[in-house]
Scaffold this active site. Structure first.
Site, short mmCIF file in Angstrom:
data_model
loop_
_atom_site.label_atom_id
_atom_site.label_comp_id
_atom_site.label_asym_id
_atom_site.label_seq_id
_atom_site.Cartn_x
_atom_site.Cartn_y
_atom_site.Cartn_z
N SER A 128 0.80 -1.22 0.00
CA SER A 128 0.00 0.00 0.00
C SER A 128 0.84 1.28 0.00
O SER A 128 0.31 2.36 -0.20
CB SER A 128 -0.95 0.02 1.20
N LYS A 166 1.19 4.33 7.03
CA LYS A 166 0.39 5.14 6.10
C LYS A 166 0.85 6.60 6.18
O LYS A 166 1.55 7.00 7.09
CB LYS A 166 -1.10 5.07 6.46
#
Length: 207
Positions: A128, A166
């Protein structure tokens, strides 16, 4: 060179090292004079020149106060290289349960030696964060901290006690943990706990 001179140089070397460790930048020549009981700045400059010749320090001619203690200099002081604990695996895809156990240790990269924070490493699983250059199997170096600025890459703990890597954004009334992968959606949370900010990356294989 006489023994007293050698001892004085090690005393200067130790003061430079301790000062950089404490405040992240080296002392002035006058501060060195005061710390090691020398009245002449030219004498200090002479000792610094000899320390540089020995390979114990590096000086930047374009920056008068830029003095760095080298690995050889740290060895002369009996200082062992610092290590970063590797505390487990964190996902860059779906969040997984955070791992707090220390698996092993990794030598601290030279460019982070003056980082005043508490550092740890995590191994990344998932894709990701590939647009940020963080790939599956990489190790991220993380500075332990509980806050971050918008846009910084963090290791965050979700409300389900799961950790994820993230990009952090504080929005109006919620937090957005944004992946760096165009095919993945952000994680939206009312509350988020930041474990640290990603400050480095280590990759031991190249495809």
């Amino acid at each position: 060179m006489t023994e007293p001179h050698a001892n004085k140089q090690l005393e200067i070397l130790r003061f430079i090292y301790d000062t950089v460790e404490e405040r992240a930048f080296p002392p002035t020549v006058r501060e060195i004079c005061s710390a090691v009981d020398l009245s002449s700045t030219s004498t200090v400059h002479g000792h610094l020149a000899r320390l540089e010749k020995k390979g114990y320090i590096l000086k930047d001619a374009t920056k008068p106060r830029a003095i760095e203690v080298t690995e050889k200099g740290r060895e002369a002081l009996g200082i062992k290289p610092k290590d970063i604990p590797i505390v487990g695996v964190v996902t860059a895809g779906q969040p997984i349960l955070a791992v707090q156990d220390i698996d092993e240790y990794f030598p601290l990269p030279p460019d982070l030696e003056n980082d005043a924070g508490e550092l740890f490493m995590l191994r990344v699983h998932g894709e990701s964060m590939i647009n940020a250059g963080i790939l599956n199997g990489d190790h991220v170096i993380v500075r332990k901290q509980s806050s971050a600025n918008n846009g910084e890459i963090v290791v965050a703990m979700t409300e389900d006690n799961e950790a994820t890597v993230k990009r952090f954004f504080k929005e109006d009334g919620y937090y957005r943990l944004q992946p760096e992968n165009d095919t993945m959606d952000p994680i939206i949370l009312p509350v988020v706990q930041i474990l640290g900010k990603v400050v480095g990356l280590y990759r031991n294989n190249i495809d």
